[in-house]
Design a protein around this motif. Structure first.
Motif, PDB file in Angstrom:
ATOM      1  N   UNK A 114       0.968  -1.079  -0.123  1.00 29.35           N
ATOM      2  CA  UNK A 114      -0.027  -0.067  -0.043  1.00 29.35           C
ATOM      3  C   UNK A 114       0.894   1.246   0.015  1.00 29.35           C
ATOM      4  N   UNK A 115       0.416   2.242   0.699  1.00 28.88           N
ATOM      5  CA  UNK A 115       0.902   3.582   0.479  1.00 28.88           C
ATOM      6  C   UNK A 115       2.482   3.464   1.230  1.00 28.88           C
ATOM      7  N   UNK A 116       2.993   2.720   2.019  1.00 28.78           N
ATOM      8  CA  UNK A 116       4.176   2.490   2.675  1.00 28.78           C
ATOM      9  C   UNK A 116       5.060   2.252   1.627  1.00 28.78           C
ATOM     10  N   UNK A 117       4.715   1.855   0.685  1.00 26.59           N
ATOM     11  CA  UNK A 117       5.688   1.639  -0.643  1.00 26.59           C
ATOM     12  C   UNK A 117       6.131   2.815  -1.482  1.00 26.59           C
ATOM     13  N   UNK A 118       5.269   3.898  -1.162  1.00 27.14           N
ATOM     14  CA  UNK A 118       4.978   5.074  -2.033  1.00 27.14           C
ATOM     15  C   UNK A 118       5.870   6.214  -1.250  1.00 27.14           C
ATOM     16  N   UNK A 119       6.873   7.028  -1.980  1.00 30.87           N
ATOM     17  CA  UNK A 119       7.616   8.101  -1.311  1.00 30.87           C
ATOM     18  C   UNK A 119       7.590   9.246  -2.459  1.00 30.87           C
ATOM     19  N   UNK A 120       7.710  10.370  -1.664  1.00 28.54           N
ATOM     20  CA  UNK A 120       7.530  11.778  -2.689  1.00 28.54           C
ATOM     21  C   UNK A 120       8.820  12.511  -2.485  1.00 28.54           C
ATOM     22  N   UNK A 121       8.790  13.569  -3.372  1.00 28.96           N
ATOM     23  CA  UNK A 121       9.895  14.606  -3.511  1.00 28.96           C
ATOM     24  C   UNK A 121       9.694  15.460  -2.168  1.00 28.96           C
ATOM     25  N   UNK A 122      10.850  15.849  -1.558  1.00 35.25           N
ATOM     26  CA  UNK A 122      10.778  16.867  -0.490  1.00 35.25           C
ATOM     27  C   UNK A 122       9.975  18.250  -0.927  1.00 35.25           C
ATOM     28  N   UNK A 123       9.254  18.416  -0.149  1.00 32.48           N
ATOM     29  CA  UNK A 123       8.390  19.900  -0.403  1.00 32.48           C
ATOM     30  C   UNK A 123       7.094  19.522  -0.986  1.00 32.48           C
ATOM     31  N   UNK A 124       6.644  18.410  -1.225  1.00 31.05           N
ATOM     32  CA  UNK A 124       5.492  18.243  -1.845  1.00 31.05           C
ATOM     33  C   UNK A 124       4.261  18.557  -0.517  1.00 31.05           C
ATOM     34  N   UNK A 125       3.292  19.134  -1.000  1.00 27.10           N
ATOM     35  CA  UNK A 125       2.198  19.412  -0.155  1.00 27.10           C
ATOM     36  C   UNK A 125       1.692  18.134   0.221  1.00 27.10           C
ATOM     37  N   UNK A 126       0.719  18.230   1.400  1.00 28.01           N
ATOM     38  CA  UNK A 126      -0.113  17.057   1.762  1.00 28.01           C
ATOM     39  C   UNK A 126      -1.050  16.733   0.761  1.00 28.01           C
TER      40      UNK A 126
END
Length: 332
Positions: A239-251
Motif C-alpha cells: 500500500x501507501x508505505x511503498x510510495x515516497x515523494x519529493x521533498x517539499x510536496x504538500x499534503x
C-alpha cells in the motif's frame, strides 16, 4: 547493463565502485535536467529552476573590454582609479584596481551605461539561485517543447501521469537490487524521451532505428517493464508505505499521487513502452514509436538483461569493490 555486457572492466571504471572515477560532464547533465523540466514538468517548473543569461545579440553596444570601460570613464572626465582599498584588510591597505573596480566606478557615475559584466551580474541576481543557462540553450529547449506540444500525438505522451518516477525493486531471479527512472509514467504506459543525431541525412525513421541499434536501447524496455511489474506488486502488497515523494510536496499533492499510484498498481496488463525521439537540431524533428513488446527483439533484450544481471552478481561475488577483470584466452 550496456557497459557491463561490453566489458566488466569498463563498467567498473565508470561505476560507483571505482573510488577514482571521473564524473561525467556537469554541463551535459545541467542541460538535460533543464530539457526534462520543460518537456516533462512544464513551463512553470522550468522557469522556477532555470534562468537564461542575457543574449549578446540583444546588447550589441555593451562594453566588454577593459580598455573600453576605462575609455568610457575618461569620456566622462573621470580618471580610472589605480588602487582601491582591500575589503576586510588592514587600515590603509590597498591593491591594484582591476576590471571589476572600473566597471563599478563607471556604473556609479552613469547608471545608463551598458556594460556586459554588469548585465551578467544582474542576471545572476535576478536568477535568485536558479541554474543559469546560455541564451542559445534556453532557446533550443523552448523550441523542443513547442515541437512536442504542437504535435497532437506526442503532446498526449506527457499528460495524465507523473514525470521522472523512480522505481526500485529486487530482481526475482538474481536477487540484484534494481533502480530505474521513468521519464514519464502513465497508468498503462512508460514514456522515454530520447535525442538522436542524423549526420548522414538519413530518413528520420532510419536514423532513429540506427540509434536504437547502436545504443542498445532495446534493453531499456526490458528493464523498465520488469520494474513496473515488480513495483506494482510491492504497492499492492504494502500500500501507501511503498510510495515516497519529493521533498517539499504538500499534503494534497502526496494524497493525489498516492491515489494515482494505487490506481496504477491495480493495472494488471502489460505496459506499453513509448520512445519519443527528438533530433538534435535548432528546430528538432520529433517522432514517437511504441516498442514492440511481443517481438523477437524484445525477447533478445530480455535475454541480454538476464545475462547482464548474472554477470553483475558473479563479478560482485568474485571481485567485490576491487577492479573487475575482463578475462579472456590468448587468441590468434
Amino acid at each position: 547493463l550496456r557497459e557491463l555486457l561490453g566489458s566488466p572492466t569498463l563498467f567498473w571504471e565508470s561505476s560507483w565502485l571505482n573510488p577514482e572515477r571521473v564524473e561525467k560532464d556537469a554541463d551535459h547533465f545541467r542541460i538535460g535536467k533543464a530539457y526534462h523540466a520543460m518537456i516533462l514538468e512544464g513551463h512553470d517548473a522550468y522557469t522556477s529552476r532555470f534562468y537564461p543569461l542575457p543574449d549578446p545579440k540583444d546588447y550589441p553596444k555593451a562594453l566588454r573590454l577593459h580598455d573600453d570601460i576605462k575609455n568610457a570613464l575618461k569620456a566622462l572626465d573621470i580618471k580610472p582609479v589605480t588602487r582601491v582599498d582591500v575589503v576586510g584588510g588592514k587600515e590603509g591597505e590597498t591593491r591594484a584596481a582591476v576590471k571589476a573596480d572600473h566597471v563599478a566606478q563607471l556604473m556609479a557615475a552613469d547608471r545608463t551605461a551598458l556594460v556586459w559584466d554588469d548585465l551578467l551580474a544582474k542576471a545572476e541576481r535576478y536568477a535568485e539561485g536558479r541554474t543559469l543557462l546560455e541564451p542559445e540553450q534556453d532557446s533550443r529547449i523552448r523550441m523542443a517543447a513547442r515541437m512536442i506540444q504542437s504535435d497532437p500525438e506526442t503532446s498526449k505522451a506527457f499528460k495524465g501521469g507523473y514525470p521522472e518516477v523512480t522505481l526500485i525493486w529486487r530482481d526475482p531471479r538474481q536477487g540484484v537490487l534494481m533502480k530505474c527512472r521513468a521519464d514519464y509514467l502513465k497508468l498503462m504506459a512508460i514514456v522515454d524521451l530520447k535525442s538522436f543525431i542524423n549526420q548522414k541525412k538519413l530518413s528520420v525513421r532510419k536514423a532513429i532505428t540506427r540509434t536504437i541499434a547502436e545504443r542498445a536501447y532495446a534493453l531499456q524496455p526490458a528493464v523498465y517493464c520488469q520494474g513496473a511489474d515488480e513495483v506494482r506488486k510491492l504497492v499492492r502488497d504494502h500500500g501507501a508505505s511503498a510510495i515516497h515523494f519529493h521533498d517539499g510536496w504538500t499534503e494534497e499533492q502526496c494524497s493525489d499521487a498516492t491515489a494515482w499510484a494505487m490506481k496504477w498498481a491495480s493495472y494488471d496488463k502489460p505496459d506499453k513502452f513509448l520512445f519519443c525521439f527528438q533530433q538534435k537540431t535548432q528546430v528538432p524533428v520529433t517522432r514517437a514509436y511504441y516498442f514492440p513488446l511481443g517481438s523477437t527483439l524484445y525477447s533478445i533484450a530480455q535475454t541480454m538483461f538476464t545475462a547482464g544481471l548474472r554477470q553483475f552478481r558473479e563479478c560482485t561475488e568474485i571481485f567485490g569493490t576491487d577492479p573487475w577483470l575482463d578475462l579472456g584466452e590468448i587468441d590468434e
